[in-house]
Design an enzyme around this catalytic site. Structure first.
Site: not given
Length: 385
Positions: A157, A322, A355
């Site tokens: 991320s 995601d 995610h």
């Protein structure tokens, strides 16, 4: 902590702290004359100093990535399932460094730290930090530890953005860049989510323009709402449905605005627990760093040109469910790398976890990461010999 520490766990770890007196010039134009970074290390640095791995954390992460701080610790570090003996990031072969970024609230200099000029907490006076600023400060930590070149810089991320920035800012200082569930910049939708989260915090009556420390209050409601919003985007629809469905907490509707469904209860719990461990001003800073990351903007929006300077080999991983940082965003990175004639391995992992999948021990994901890092470790050994 379990009574018997598993053989694949790094065990009890002690955070370390260093006070840097070399001024750090920031992208915003301001200068931090001095600052502190808190970090942890796992494993042993070899004689050639060729086996070091830097772990870059995501928005709400910190330096505690693996192991336990004490025997009463209820939870291990945030990436404990991935770091340790015989795990994908094998501490028998790597010297692993994880730090709390500048602006953080877990010990590194940030809004809750004392401003040496005023002897009061920085609060809203703490400068806006960018991903590149973090990378510069991380480079200072690497130099402190005697690491001239990282075997790999790894992050998921927001951490993946830092790994990419490393490859562009210090191209000769890392051999491998591993960006997981990341993106070359935020989408408009993601910036919108961040703005809603910030507004939730800044409109809390206890925010006091970021000077809530002076009033000895916390903008709890706003920070809680921000975290609840974030959690919704970290999970996929399938994961949320599988975990909670439309299950009722008390087995019946209450015909009120209190909690009826389990998902409501879960989000409120996550929001409340987050307030106990995170700082609202830090949340604002971290989301701004996300918003501002766009290395291609300095190259006429040509990401391939931005990455042309990189010397590292790349591993890019995405997850099919995601939707916050979708697989398409990772493919943008891969295409830019290929256009720049860089060596890149790409995996799109089928997963239902959204995610948050980058934190999950998904068998195919971990086996692929482990296999890739084995070659990195072998390469480090060759340098040593």
């Amino acid at each position: 902590m379990p009574e018997i520490i598993p053989s694949d766990n790094v065990g009890i770890v002690t955070p370390q702290r260093h006070h840097f007196t070399t001024a750090l010039a920031l992208d915003c134009g301001r200068v931090l004359p001095q600052y502190e970074l808190v970090y942890e290390t796992y494993g042993t640095l070899n004689k050639a100093r060729s086996n070091a791995i830097l772990i870059c954390h995501a928005l709400s992460g910190d330096h505690h990535a693996a192991g336990y701080h004490h025997a009463e610790d209820r939870k291990a570090g945030w990436w404990d399932n991935c770091i340790g003996p015989n795990k994908p990031i094998d501490t028998q072969r790597f010297f692993v460094v994880s730090l709390n970024n500048l602006g953080g609230c877990r010990g590194s200099t940030g809004p809750i730290s004392l401003n040496p000029e005023t002897q009061r907490p920085y609060g809203p006076d703490f400068p806006i930090i960018t991903v590149r600023d973090w990378v510069h400060s991380q480079a200072q930590l690497g130099a402190l530890l005697g690491i001239e070149q990282w075997a790999a810089v790894i992050g998921g991320s927001l951490g993946g953005m830092q790994a990419l920035q490393w490859a562009m800012t210090y191209p000769d200082k890392l051999r491998h860049c591993i960006a997981i569930a990341s993106a070359p910049k935020l989408s408009t939708q993601n910036i919108a989510f961040n703005e809603v989260a910030r507004q939730a915090i800044m409109t809390d009556p206890n925010f006091h323009e970021g000077r809530y420390y002076d009033y000895q209050v916390i903008p709890k409601q706003g920070l809680m709402l921000a975290r609840m919003l974030g959690h919704i985007t970290y999970l996929s629809e399938d994961a949320m449905r599988a975990k909670f469905g439309r299950e009722l907490r008390e087995g019946k509707l209450n015909f009120s605005f209190d909690v009826d469904f389990q998902i409501e209860s879960y989000l409120r719990y996550q929001g409340r627990s987050f307030v106990d461990r995170f700082d609202a001003n830090t949340y604002l800073l971290m989301t701004k760093a996300l918003d501002y990351f766009d290395p291609a903007s300095e190259y006429d929006h040509n990401l391939s040109a931005a990455l042309a300077i990189a010397q590292a080999k790349f591993l890019v991983i995405s997850f099919t469910s995601d939707w916050r940082f979708s697989s398409e965003r990772s493919k943008e990175i891969v295409k830019a790398l290929l256009d720049a004639r860089k060596k890149v391995t790409y995996l799109d992992i089928k997963a239902d976890d959204g995610h948050d999948a980058f934190l999950m021990p998904i068998p195919l994901y971990f086996s692929a990461l482990k296999a890739y890092l084995k070659t990195v470790a072998d390469e480090s050994d060759e340098i040593t010999h």
